[in-house]
Design a protein around this motif. Structure first.
Motif, short mmCIF file in Angstrom:
data_model
loop_
_atom_site.label_atom_id
_atom_site.label_comp_id
_atom_site.label_asym_id
_atom_site.label_seq_id
_atom_site.Cartn_x
_atom_site.Cartn_y
_atom_site.Cartn_z
N LEU A 50 8.71 -13.77 10.84
CA LEU A 50 8.56 -12.45 10.23
C LEU A 50 9.91 -11.74 10.29
CD1 LEU A 50 6.78 -10.18 9.05
CD2 LEU A 50 6.25 -9.50 11.40
N HIS A 51 10.43 -11.39 9.11
CA HIS A 51 11.71 -10.67 9.02
C HIS A 51 11.45 -9.24 8.58
CE1 HIS A 51 15.84 -9.62 8.16
NE2 HIS A 51 15.51 -9.30 6.92
N MET A 52 12.19 -8.32 9.17
CA MET A 52 12.08 -6.91 8.79
C MET A 52 13.36 -6.43 8.11
SD MET A 52 11.59 -3.45 11.11
CE MET A 52 9.90 -3.77 11.56
N ASP A 53 13.20 -5.89 6.91
CA ASP A 53 14.24 -5.09 6.29
C ASP A 53 14.13 -3.72 6.93
OD1 ASP A 53 15.84 -3.46 4.78
OD2 ASP A 53 14.91 -3.93 2.86
N GLY A 54 14.93 -3.52 7.97
CA GLY A 54 14.90 -2.26 8.71
C GLY A 54 16.14 -1.44 8.42
N ALA A 55 16.50 -1.35 7.16
CA ALA A 55 17.70 -0.60 6.79
C ALA A 55 17.73 0.76 7.48
CB ALA A 55 17.77 -0.43 5.27
N ARG A 56 16.56 1.42 7.58
CA ARG A 56 16.46 2.74 8.21
C ARG A 56 15.53 2.69 9.41
NH1 ARG A 56 16.59 3.39 2.56
NH2 ARG A 56 18.30 4.73 1.82
N ILE B 202 7.93 -14.37 5.85
CA ILE B 202 7.25 -13.15 5.41
C ILE B 202 8.15 -11.97 5.76
CG2 ILE B 202 5.24 -11.65 5.76
CD1 ILE B 202 3.64 -14.26 6.31
N CYS B 203 8.29 -11.03 4.83
CA CYS B 203 9.20 -9.89 5.02
C CYS B 203 8.43 -8.57 4.96
CB CYS B 203 10.27 -9.87 3.93
SG CYS B 203 11.32 -11.34 3.90
N VAL B 204 8.82 -7.64 5.83
CA VAL B 204 8.28 -6.28 5.81
C VAL B 204 9.45 -5.30 5.72
CG1 VAL B 204 6.18 -6.83 7.07
CG2 VAL B 204 8.26 -6.23 8.34
N GLU B 205 9.14 -4.05 5.46
CA GLU B 205 10.18 -3.02 5.31
C GLU B 205 9.78 -1.78 6.09
OE1 GLU B 205 12.21 -0.45 1.67
OE2 GLU B 205 11.38 -2.43 1.25
N ASN B 206 10.73 -1.22 6.87
CA ASN B 206 10.44 -0.07 7.72
C ASN B 206 11.74 0.66 8.04
OD1 ASN B 206 8.68 1.54 9.17
ND2 ASN B 206 8.77 0.29 11.02
N THR B 207 11.90 1.94 7.59
CA THR B 207 11.01 2.71 6.77
C THR B 207 10.96 2.11 5.37
OG1 THR B 207 12.74 4.25 6.01
CG2 THR B 207 11.63 4.79 8.06
N HIS B 208 9.96 2.58 4.59
CA HIS B 208 9.78 2.00 3.27
C HIS B 208 10.35 2.91 2.19
CE1 HIS B 208 8.20 -0.20 -0.08
NE2 HIS B 208 7.76 -1.13 0.74
N ASN B 209 11.36 2.40 1.51
CA ASN B 209 12.12 3.20 0.55
C ASN B 209 11.26 3.70 -0.60
OD1 ASN B 209 14.11 4.28 -1.13
ND2 ASN B 209 14.98 2.31 -1.68
N ARG B 210 10.68 2.79 -1.37
CA ARG B 210 9.96 3.18 -2.59
C ARG B 210 8.64 3.89 -2.29
NH1 ARG B 210 11.24 1.20 -7.64
NH2 ARG B 210 9.05 0.93 -8.20
N CYS B 211 8.21 3.87 -1.04
CA CYS B 211 7.03 4.63 -0.65
C CYS B 211 7.40 5.98 -0.07
CB CYS B 211 6.18 3.83 0.34
SG CYS B 211 5.40 2.37 -0.39
N GLY B 212 8.69 6.31 -0.12
CA GLY B 212 9.12 7.65 0.26
C GLY B 212 9.52 7.79 1.72
N LEU C 169 0.84 -1.19 0.00
CA LEU C 169 0.00 0.00 0.00
C LEU C 169 0.88 1.25 0.00
CD1 LEU C 169 -2.66 -1.15 2.64
CD2 LEU C 169 -2.63 -1.54 0.16
N SER C 170 0.28 2.39 -0.28
CA SER C 170 1.06 3.63 -0.39
C SER C 170 1.75 3.99 0.92
CB SER C 170 0.17 4.78 -0.84
OG SER C 170 -0.90 4.99 0.10
N SER C 171 1.24 3.47 2.04
CA SER C 171 1.84 3.72 3.35
C SER C 171 3.06 2.87 3.62
CB SER C 171 0.80 3.46 4.44
OG SER C 171 0.43 2.08 4.43
N GLY C 172 3.33 1.88 2.76
CA GLY C 172 4.39 0.91 3.00
C GLY C 172 3.88 -0.36 3.65
N MET C 173 2.60 -0.36 4.02
CA MET C 173 1.97 -1.52 4.66
C MET C 173 1.64 -2.58 3.62
SD MET C 173 0.87 -2.75 7.53
CE MET C 173 -0.39 -3.79 8.30
N LEU C 174 1.71 -3.84 4.03
CA LEU C 174 1.27 -4.92 3.16
C LEU C 174 -0.25 -4.99 3.16
CD1 LEU C 174 3.75 -7.80 4.15
CD2 LEU C 174 3.92 -6.22 2.22
N ASP C 175 -0.82 -5.39 2.04
CA ASP C 175 -2.26 -5.64 1.95
C ASP C 175 -2.55 -6.92 2.74
OD1 ASP C 175 -4.77 -6.74 1.03
OD2 ASP C 175 -4.68 -5.39 -0.68
N LEU C 176 -3.21 -6.78 3.90
CA LEU C 176 -3.38 -7.92 4.80
C LEU C 176 -4.25 -9.02 4.21
CD1 LEU C 176 -3.71 -6.22 8.31
CD2 LEU C 176 -1.69 -7.17 7.18
#
Length: 355
Positions: free
Chosen positions: A168-174, A135-145, A107-114
């Motif tokens: 659940l793995h997080m790409d938490g680069a930032r 399952i992987c998530v991203e926070n902050t989300h790069n391509r969502c700004g 989603l535009s917020s960086g959230m996955l469509d549940l």
């Protein structure tokens, strides 16, 4: 002299980092004998509230290690359609681990469509489908700004993954940008995830390195994966020393980057030829589009002309594709650089002519 807003990866180490690197006590990390590496790993585990941590050369390797450690060959890895893992990490999970990626909408917020996430989870029952291993998530989300996922959003994802006994793995680069934006400890923000990768070499300004954190059992297995990928280094304490300074001194100042990014976005809003959504500017990134004389967004080729015109004014930015321009604030960017950027963009807009 350029104002380089292409990424926060262009940061240079602070004087304190350079001094710490010079004076670092080192040993052979593959033998577990580098005291500076060991201290950094202990700090990373403590600050994130996880049991153990592992120093890795890059964020991409950190994510690859996590995926290869969590998911077995033939198990699918669910990622977001706009995720960094999917777009920018060379398909490592599939190429190296034989783990196909299953993509759900971001989603535009960086959230996955549940709803789509639930639909995408597969078990062992159907022999036609690769069972879900991660399952992987991203926070902050790069391509969502640079958008931020809250604890509540992460818990809603974690409740689904853990219901199916899937890590659940997080790409938490930032991730520290996210925690600073939410004004909460990073340990609280990452509590719902089983493993986390975060970068030392972006907003935290260390020259090299990322951290992978999780349970002791997971990190023990991840060490083997790191070795397999060639990530076992020797006297790496010289670069780990900069990471220690990053965690000690560079987290709180991320708020300055966020404030400057907001100021940049507000300045862009005053330009009729720029389209920007201020609501999505939550951390150190702003994504915008350039409009033609008919108020239509430029295409990718036309946007490259704008970026070249901006470069001639001393302003470096990047394109995310489809005419979207990204600017990233970071250590080394001061208030006068924001003023220079806005002036340079105005001049670049005058220099390009699109019918």
């Amino acid at each position: 002299m350029f104002v380089d807003l292409r990424s926060d990866t262009v940061t240079l180490p602070t004087p304190e980092m350079r001094e710490a690197m010079y004076r670092a006590e080192v040993g052979d990390d593959v033998y577990g004998e580098d005291p500076t590496i060991n201290r950094l790993q202990e700090m990373a585990a403590e600050i994130t509230g996880k049991e153990a941590a592992l120093f890795v050369p890059t964020g991409t390797m950190g994510n690859a290690i996590a995926i290869l450690t969590h998911a077995g060959r033939g198990q699918s890895v669910i990622v977001g359609s706009e995720s960094h893992i999917y777009h920018y990490e060379a398909g490592g999970a599939s190429s190296l681990g034989g783990a196909p990626m299953y993509v759900v909408p971001t989603l535009s917020s960086g959230m996955l469509d549940l709803e789509r996430l639930r639909d995408g989870i597969a078990g062992q029952e159907d022999v036609h489908v690769a069972p879900t291993g991660l399952i992987c998530v991203e926070n902050t989300h790069n391509r969502c700004g640079g958008t931020v996922l809250t604890v509540e959003q992460l818990e809603s994802i974690a409740s689904i993954t853990h219901e199916h006994s899937i890590p659940l793995h997080m790409d938490g680069a930032r991730i520290f940008n996210a925690a600073v934006a939410l004004r909460i400890p990073v340990s609280e923000l990452v509590r719902p995830v089983d493993s986390l990768m975060f970068c030392l070499s972006k907003g935290l300004s260390a020259p090299v390195g990322s951290m992978l954190v999780g349970s002791k059992e997971f990190i023990g297995r991840a060490m083997r994966t790191r070795k397999m990928l060639g990530g076992g280094m020797r006297q790496a304490g010289f670069i780990a020393a900069a990471g220690i300074v990053a965690l000690e001194n560079m987290v709180a100042r991320l708020a300055e980057d966020h404030a400057r990014c907001k100021r940049l976005a507000q300045g862009l809003m005053d330009m009729p030829q720029i389209e920007v959504n201020l609501d999505t500017v939550m951390t150190n990134m702003v994504i915008f589009r350039v409009l033609d004389t008919n108020q239509q967004p430029l295409n990718s080729e036309e946007t490259e002309r704008f970026l070249l015109a901006a470069r001639e004014q001393g302003i470096l930015m990047g394109q995310l594709g489809s005419g979207r321009v990204r600017a990233v604030t970071h250590y080394g960017i001061e208030d006068d650089h924001i003023s220079a950027t806005l002036h340079g963009i105005r001049q670049a807009l005058r220099d390009i002519t699109v019918a």
